[in-house]
Design a protein around this motif. Structure first.
Motif, PDB file in Angstrom:
ATOM      1  N   VAL A 134       0.758  -1.208   0.070  1.00  0.00           N
ATOM      2  CA  VAL A 134       0.008   0.045  -0.094  1.00  0.00           C
ATOM      3  C   VAL A 134       0.911   1.246   0.131  1.00  0.00           C
ATOM      4  CG1 VAL A 134      -1.693   1.163   1.354  1.00  0.00           C
ATOM      5  CG2 VAL A 134      -1.892  -1.121   1.096  1.00  0.00           C
ATOM      6  N   GLY A 135       1.991   1.067   0.557  1.00  0.00           N
ATOM      7  CA  GLY A 135       2.995   2.482   0.700  1.00  0.00           C
ATOM      8  C   GLY A 135       3.835   2.598  -0.592  1.00  0.00           C
ATOM      9  N   SER A 136       3.793   1.463  -1.484  1.00  0.00           N
ATOM     10  CA  SER A 136       4.820   1.539  -2.483  1.00  0.00           C
ATOM     11  C   SER A 136       4.731   2.658  -3.559  1.00  0.00           C
ATOM     12  CB  SER A 136       4.700   0.050  -3.171  1.00  0.00           C
ATOM     13  OG  SER A 136       3.430   0.076  -3.955  1.00  0.00           O
ATOM     14  N   ALA A 137       5.672   2.845  -4.313  1.00  0.00           N
ATOM     15  CA  ALA A 137       5.670   3.844  -5.468  1.00  0.00           C
ATOM     16  C   ALA A 137       4.606   3.067  -6.551  1.00  0.00           C
ATOM     17  CB  ALA A 137       7.081   4.171  -5.913  1.00  0.00           C
ATOM     18  N   ALA A 138       4.607   1.921  -6.799  1.00  0.00           N
ATOM     19  CA  ALA A 138       3.770   1.148  -7.622  1.00  0.00           C
ATOM     20  C   ALA A 138       2.299   1.271  -7.643  1.00  0.00           C
ATOM     21  CB  ALA A 138       4.444  -0.246  -7.566  1.00  0.00           C
ATOM     22  N   ILE A 139       1.927   1.381  -6.443  1.00  0.00           N
ATOM     23  CA  ILE A 139       0.568   1.959  -6.206  1.00  0.00           C
ATOM     24  C   ILE A 139       0.274   3.136  -6.529  1.00  0.00           C
ATOM     25  CG2 ILE A 139       0.531   2.483  -3.520  1.00  0.00           C
ATOM     26  CD1 ILE A 139      -2.019   0.601  -3.500  1.00  0.00           C
ATOM     27  N   ARG A 140       1.318   4.258  -6.234  1.00  0.00           N
ATOM     28  CA  ARG A 140       1.021   5.574  -6.818  1.00  0.00           C
ATOM     29  C   ARG A 140       1.076   5.840  -8.051  1.00  0.00           C
ATOM     30  NH1 ARG A 140       4.290   6.113  -2.113  1.00  0.00           N
ATOM     31  NH2 ARG A 140       6.187   6.280  -3.527  1.00  0.00           N
ATOM     32  N   ASP A 141       1.972   5.063  -8.949  1.00  0.00           N
ATOM     33  CA  ASP A 141       1.642   5.165 -10.269  1.00  0.00           C
ATOM     34  C   ASP A 141       0.451   4.541 -10.740  1.00  0.00           C
ATOM     35  OD1 ASP A 141       4.308   6.158 -10.137  1.00  0.00           O
ATOM     36  OD2 ASP A 141       5.454   4.330 -10.344  1.00  0.00           O
ATOM     37  N   LEU A 142       0.017   3.583 -10.022  1.00  0.00           N
ATOM     38  CA  LEU A 142      -0.956   2.966 -10.580  1.00  0.00           C
ATOM     39  C   LEU A 142      -2.372   3.735 -10.365  1.00  0.00           C
ATOM     40  CD1 LEU A 142      -2.660   0.184 -11.592  1.00  0.00           C
ATOM     41  CD2 LEU A 142      -3.051  -0.262  -8.935  1.00  0.00           C
ATOM     42  N   ILE A 143      -2.464   4.452  -9.387  1.00  0.00           N
ATOM     43  CA  ILE A 143      -3.510   5.367  -8.995  1.00  0.00           C
ATOM     44  C   ILE A 143      -3.510   6.651 -10.120  1.00  0.00           C
ATOM     45  CG2 ILE A 143      -4.598   7.075  -7.337  1.00  0.00           C
ATOM     46  CD1 ILE A 143      -4.970   4.043  -6.614  1.00  0.00           C
ATOM     47  N   LYS A 144      -2.140   7.011 -10.302  1.00  0.00           N
ATOM     48  CA  LYS A 144      -2.107   8.006 -11.340  1.00  0.00           C
ATOM     49  C   LYS A 144      -2.586   7.524 -12.550  1.00  0.00           C
ATOM     50  CE  LYS A 144       1.364  11.136 -13.233  1.00  0.00           C
ATOM     51  NZ  LYS A 144       2.777  11.645 -13.407  1.00  0.00           N
ATOM     52  N   GLU A 145      -2.208   6.415 -12.938  1.00  0.00           N
ATOM     53  CA  GLU A 145      -2.737   5.907 -14.338  1.00  0.00           C
ATOM     54  C   GLU A 145      -4.351   5.869 -14.205  1.00  0.00           C
ATOM     55  OE1 GLU A 145      -2.405   1.955 -17.118  1.00  0.00           O
ATOM     56  OE2 GLU A 145      -1.279   2.163 -15.594  1.00  0.00           O
ATOM     57  N   LEU A 146      -4.775   5.323 -13.180  1.00  0.00           N
ATOM     58  CA  LEU A 146      -6.446   5.329 -13.088  1.00  0.00           C
ATOM     59  C   LEU A 146      -7.016   6.722 -13.212  1.00  0.00           C
ATOM     60  CD1 LEU A 146      -6.827   2.430 -10.237  1.00  0.00           C
ATOM     61  CD2 LEU A 146      -7.357   2.472 -12.635  1.00  0.00           C
ATOM     62  N   THR A 147      -6.269   7.488 -12.630  1.00  0.00           N
ATOM     63  CA  THR A 147      -7.047   9.218 -12.810  1.00  0.00           C
ATOM     64  C   THR A 147      -6.972   9.572 -14.166  1.00  0.00           C
ATOM     65  OG1 THR A 147      -4.847  10.306 -12.373  1.00  0.00           O
ATOM     66  CG2 THR A 147      -6.374   9.641 -10.414  1.00  0.00           C
ATOM     67  N   GLU A 148      -6.065   9.090 -15.033  1.00  0.00           N
ATOM     68  CA  GLU A 148      -6.203   9.242 -16.291  1.00  0.00           C
ATOM     69  C   GLU A 148      -7.313   8.575 -17.256  1.00  0.00           C
ATOM     70  OE1 GLU A 148      -2.267   8.168 -17.826  1.00  0.00           O
ATOM     71  OE2 GLU A 148      -1.379   9.703 -16.465  1.00  0.00           O
ATOM     72  N   HIS A 149      -7.886   7.842 -16.637  1.00  0.00           N
ATOM     73  CA  HIS A 149      -9.049   6.959 -17.574  1.00  0.00           C
ATOM     74  C   HIS A 149     -10.305   7.253 -16.826  1.00  0.00           C
ATOM     75  CE1 HIS A 149      -6.290   4.666 -20.019  1.00  0.00           C
ATOM     76  NE2 HIS A 149      -5.532   4.657 -18.945  1.00  0.00           N
ATOM     77  N   TYR A 150     -10.292   7.828 -15.484  1.00  0.00           N
ATOM     78  CA  TYR A 150     -11.729   7.823 -14.747  1.00  0.00           C
ATOM     79  C   TYR A 150     -11.672   9.184 -14.314  1.00  0.00           C
ATOM     80  CZ  TYR A 150     -12.180   2.777 -14.868  1.00  0.00           C
ATOM     81  OH  TYR A 150     -12.315   1.407 -15.205  1.00  0.00           O
ATOM     82  N   ASP A 151     -12.899   9.581 -13.916  1.00  0.00           N
ATOM     83  CA  ASP A 151     -13.300  11.007 -13.595  1.00  0.00           C
ATOM     84  C   ASP A 151     -12.695  10.914 -11.985  1.00  0.00           C
ATOM     85  OD1 ASP A 151     -14.218  11.883 -15.769  1.00  0.00           O
ATOM     86  OD2 ASP A 151     -16.267  11.054 -15.251  1.00  0.00           O
ATOM     87  N   VAL A 152     -13.282   9.592 -11.350  1.00  0.00           N
ATOM     88  CA  VAL A 152     -12.888   9.733  -9.918  1.00  0.00           C
ATOM     89  C   VAL A 152     -12.322   8.360  -9.620  1.00  0.00           C
ATOM     90  CG1 VAL A 152     -13.829   9.954  -7.604  1.00  0.00           C
ATOM     91  CG2 VAL A 152     -14.670  11.392  -9.477  1.00  0.00           C
ATOM     92  N   VAL A 153     -11.092   8.511  -8.744  1.00  0.00           N
ATOM     93  CA  VAL A 153     -10.826   6.979  -8.160  1.00  0.00           C
ATOM     94  C   VAL A 153     -11.014   7.051  -6.616  1.00  0.00           C
ATOM     95  CG1 VAL A 153      -8.660   5.597  -7.833  1.00  0.00           C
ATOM     96  CG2 VAL A 153      -9.018   6.847  -9.861  1.00  0.00           C
ATOM     97  N   ILE A 154     -11.655   6.022  -5.983  1.00  0.00           N
ATOM     98  CA  ILE A 154     -11.874   6.011  -4.572  1.00  0.00           C
ATOM     99  C   ILE A 154     -11.427   4.610  -4.254  1.00  0.00           C
ATOM    100  CG2 ILE A 154     -13.876   5.862  -3.028  1.00  0.00           C
ATOM    101  CD1 ILE A 154     -15.697   7.174  -4.884  1.00  0.00           C
TER     102      ILE A 154
END
Length: 154
Positions: A134-154
């Motif tokens: 949960v604290g990894s850089a990989a998850i931050r990158d994943l959330i960033k990628e999701l924000t490019e495809h979705y209006d909201v990431v929860i």
């Protein structure tokens, strides 16, 4: 493991005119107003103890957000006792952890719910080191990628 019944927990979908659903809409609206000067793309819900309502809060917030017309993805980051897949009655064979260790493609791991505009990325298999994941850089990158495809990431 506690049994989560969909009919009890997705009040925002099953009883859209209830007072409880209205409170989830108020939460969504407050988040919108709190981010007037920025484009809020992601929301994190957490608590210090299990059983405090993170899954139910995020699931219903995701439903009312999707109902407002925003393309929404709910990511289950509870890597100890994941429950979002149970609420939406979807498989948890692959999900977040599968994507992070590159066993699955992100777009393959994301599942459609039966709610328009709402997708779910389940937790996937429980890893031996949930806090590090949960604290990894990989998850931050994943959330960033999701924000490019979705209006909201929860």
């Amino acid at each position: 493991m506690p049994r989560i019944e969909r009919h009890q927990n997705l009040v925002a979908q099953l009883n859209p005119k209830s007072n409880v659903t209205e409170m989830y809409r108020v939460l969504r609206t407050n988040l919108d107003f709190a981010s007037l000067d920025i484009n809020l793309k992601s929301v994190l819900v957490t608590s210090s103890l299990p059983g405090e309502g993170k899954t139910i809060t995020t699931a219903n917030l995701a439903v009312v957000t999707a109902q407002s017309g925003k393309r929404t993805v709910l990511v289950d980051c509870d890597l100890r006792k994941p429950m979002a897949h149970r609420v939406f009655r979807l498989s948890n064979v692959e999900g977040l952890t599968s994507v992070l260790i590159r066993q699955s493609d992100l777009h393959h791991a994301i599942q459609k719910t039966d709610i328009e505009n709402l997708d779910l990325l389940t937790s996937g298999p429980i890893p031996p080191n949930p806090a590090e994941v949960v604290g990894s850089a990989a998850i931050r990158d994943l959330i960033k990628e999701l924000t490019e495809h979705y209006d909201v990431v929860i």
